[in-house]
Scaffold this motif. Sequence first.
Motif, short mmCIF file in Angstrom:
data_model
loop_
_atom_site.label_atom_id
_atom_site.label_comp_id
_atom_site.label_asym_id
_atom_site.label_seq_id
_atom_site.Cartn_x
_atom_site.Cartn_y
_atom_site.Cartn_z
N SER A 12 1.03 -1.54 -0.17
CA SER A 12 -0.12 -0.06 -0.21
C SER A 12 0.78 1.70 0.50
O SER A 12 0.54 2.69 -0.28
CB SER A 12 -0.71 -0.03 1.37
OG SER A 12 -1.92 -0.76 1.07
N SER A 33 0.47 4.40 -3.05
CA SER A 33 0.55 5.53 -2.66
C SER A 33 0.99 6.36 -3.40
O SER A 33 0.57 7.54 -3.26
CB SER A 33 0.18 5.49 -0.75
OG SER A 33 -0.97 4.69 -1.09
N ASN A 86 -4.71 3.15 -4.21
CA ASN A 86 -4.64 3.71 -2.50
C ASN A 86 -3.38 5.36 -2.82
O ASN A 86 -3.48 5.66 -1.76
CB ASN A 86 -3.43 3.01 -2.20
CG ASN A 86 -4.06 3.46 -0.41
OD1 ASN A 86 -4.92 3.20 -0.39
ND2 ASN A 86 -2.65 2.70 0.65
#
Length: 218
Positions: free
Chosen positions: A41, A45, A118
Amino acid sequence: MIALLLRDLKLAFRAGSGFGLGLAFFLIVTVLVPFSVGPQSSLLSTIAPGVLWLGALLACLLSLDRLLALDWEDGSLDLLATAPLPLESVVTIKALAHWLTTGLPLVLAAPFLGVLLNLPVPGFSWLVISLLLGTPAMSVIGTFGAALTVGLKRGGLLLSLLVLPLYVPTLIFGAEVARRGATGMETQTPLLMLAGITAATVALLPFASAAVLRINLR
């Protein structure tokens, strides 16, 4: 001008170069990225703003080769060149039609695809703002490239090679706006640069595109 815009919108959908093709490509790029870099994640991001901007840029390229080719093939381009409407206005309308069928749907879809990568919550609004500012420039630049290659055999490949380097400044500052917005940093400088690039492109390139078309139609 309104009639020409409506005609180009209808042609874009009938030729299969409407928003569906660009959105499908944008979705595929977004879905494949986690498979290639991993499901972490934090990594997704970090790279989400750049990946979304790159996907939008490549999606804009898909329909550029047909932007003026259909009018060239059926002789409409010759009629438009001799019409009372200035050729600069014709080029501007075609760029607007391309943005409405390609750029605007990508802007609207970007936040939903950002969820798949994300993208941090503060970055959603800045992603939309940057794409709203940057995608018009990509449509105008693409129209200029289409004017350069109209009537050429295998012009689609040449069009991509000509247009991609011109897209680089828009990509750099657009992705930087989204990245800084996602991380809570100051966005004024890249945002102003992006707005300046778009303003200069919209103001100057229609005249260059019209001049190139006049040369190619002789």
